[in-house]
Design an enzyme around this catalytic site. Structure first.
Site, short mmCIF file in Angstrom:
data_model
loop_
_atom_site.label_atom_id
_atom_site.label_comp_id
_atom_site.label_asym_id
_atom_site.label_seq_id
_atom_site.Cartn_x
_atom_site.Cartn_y
_atom_site.Cartn_z
N GLY A 209 0.82 -1.20 0.00
CA GLY A 209 0.00 0.00 0.00
C GLY A 209 0.85 1.25 0.00
O GLY A 209 0.53 2.24 0.65
N ALA A 210 1.96 1.20 -0.77
CA ALA A 210 2.97 2.26 -0.68
C ALA A 210 2.88 3.31 -1.79
O ALA A 210 3.79 4.10 -1.97
CB ALA A 210 4.36 1.64 -0.67
N ARG B 263 0.85 5.78 -1.85
CA ARG B 263 0.50 7.10 -1.29
C ARG B 263 0.39 7.01 0.22
O ARG B 263 0.54 5.94 0.80
CB ARG B 263 -0.82 7.61 -1.89
CG ARG B 263 -1.99 6.68 -1.60
CD ARG B 263 -3.25 7.09 -2.33
NE ARG B 263 -3.07 6.94 -3.77
CZ ARG B 263 -3.20 5.78 -4.43
NH1 ARG B 263 -3.50 4.68 -3.76
NH2 ARG B 263 -3.03 5.72 -5.72
N ASP C 182 -2.07 -7.95 -5.62
CA ASP C 182 -3.33 -8.04 -4.90
C ASP C 182 -3.01 -8.84 -3.64
O ASP C 182 -2.85 -10.06 -3.70
CB ASP C 182 -4.38 -8.75 -5.74
CG ASP C 182 -5.71 -8.96 -4.99
OD1 ASP C 182 -5.78 -8.61 -3.79
OD2 ASP C 182 -6.65 -9.49 -5.60
N VAL C 183 -2.88 -8.15 -2.51
CA VAL C 183 -2.42 -8.83 -1.29
C VAL C 183 -3.38 -9.90 -0.80
O VAL C 183 -2.99 -10.77 -0.02
CB VAL C 183 -2.12 -7.83 -0.14
CG1 VAL C 183 -0.99 -6.90 -0.50
CG2 VAL C 183 -3.38 -7.06 0.25
N TYR D 129 -13.60 -2.70 9.73
CA TYR D 129 -12.24 -2.15 9.86
C TYR D 129 -11.71 -2.34 11.28
O TYR D 129 -10.56 -2.73 11.49
CB TYR D 129 -12.30 -0.67 9.49
CG TYR D 129 -10.97 0.03 9.38
CD1 TYR D 129 -10.17 -0.11 8.25
CD2 TYR D 129 -10.53 0.89 10.38
CE1 TYR D 129 -8.96 0.56 8.12
CE2 TYR D 129 -9.32 1.57 10.28
CZ TYR D 129 -8.55 1.41 9.13
OH TYR D 129 -7.35 2.08 9.02
N LYS E 161 -8.45 -4.50 12.28
CA LYS E 161 -7.29 -3.88 12.92
C LYS E 161 -7.02 -4.48 14.30
O LYS E 161 -5.86 -4.57 14.73
CB LYS E 161 -7.51 -2.36 13.03
CG LYS E 161 -7.49 -1.63 11.69
CD LYS E 161 -6.21 -1.88 10.91
CE LYS E 161 -6.02 -0.91 9.77
NZ LYS E 161 -4.79 -1.20 8.99
#
Length: 253
Positions: free
Chosen positions: A13-14, A16, A63-64, A154, A158
């Site tokens: 996810g790097a 931005r 696509d993780v 979410y 998390k």
């Protein structure tokens, strides 16, 4: 800080936000950085920022949540940059809604990226870490893990990452691998801007209101998270493992 041994780092996810800031900071620490995101072309700006400053970076699309995609991406990183021994699981999405309005698709999408994605990425990278007898895994949790209205998916993801982190620390410690989680509070990014839009509040007003509720009287910046990630991935942090560090401008329960 002591000079770091140059290593290969992966940041998901790097393209931005927090991920981009972490990738740039790790490059400043002397590491070669694989800049991963769903859209490989979106990583260009982060890679350019690193290479123009004299660092080494490559963009890799992944696509993780997809096992084959993750395996191919990690193998490509190993081939192009060297065995990855630093992994920052930052990729994330939000699909906010109140419980009674939340679709199964929105639940599964968030779980897929955050939990399945971190599992797949870590499982693929740990091989290189255990072989090297050195590894650093940093997972991005959130203060939302403590509960946040409209984010049941979410928040659950998390919170799950915190348990995932602690178990990694137990299993991988004997191989010289540490695992820690960073739980950011309000960080000024495109993701929080989207939250403001969802609430129908101008972003500047959202920032100003949020800052008043934070003890240090400001919202966080991606670089605040990058600084903590730089420490946790350093050689000096070898006795810090299984921890969840809240980076939120004040204490969290």
């Amino acid at each position: 800080m002591n000079a770091q041994t140059p290593r290969t780092a992966i940041v998901t996810g790097a393209a931005r936000g927090i991920g981009a800031a972490v990738a740039k900071r790790l490059a400043e620490e002397g590491h070669a950085v694989a800049v991963l995101d769903l859209d490989e072309s979106a990583c260009a700006a982060t890679v350019e920022a690193i290479t123009s400053a004299g660092g080494k970076a490559v963009a890799v699309g992944v696509d993780v949540a997809d096992e084959a995609s993750v395996q191919a991406a990690v193998e490509r990183v190993a081939d192009e940059l060297g065995a990855p021994t630093i992994l920052v699981n930052n990729a994330g999405i939000t699909r906010d809604n109140l419980l009674f309005k939340m679709s199964v698709e929105d639940w599964d999408a968030v779980m897929g990226v955050h939990l399945r994605g971190s599992f797949l990425m870590t499982r693929a990278a740990q091989k290189y870490m255990t072989e090297a007898k050195f590894g650093r895994v940093v997972n991005l949790s959130s203060t939302s893990a403590l509960g946040n209205r409209g984010q049941v998916n979410y928040s659950a993801a998390k919170a799950g990452l915190q348990g995932f982190t602690k178990t990694l620390a137990i299993e991988l410690g004997k191989f010289g691998v540490t695992a820690n989680a960073i739980a950011p509070g309000f960080i000024q990014t495109e993701m929080t801007k989207a939250t403001a839009e969802r609430l129908g509040v101008p972003f500047e007003d959202f920032i100003a209101y949020s800052a008043k509720e934070i003890p240090v009287q400001r919202v966080g910046q991606p670089e605040d998270i990058a600084a903590v990630a730089a420490f946790l991935t350093s050689e000096e942090a070898g006795f810090v493992s299984g921890q969840v560090i809240y980076v939120a401008g004040g204490p969290k329960d």
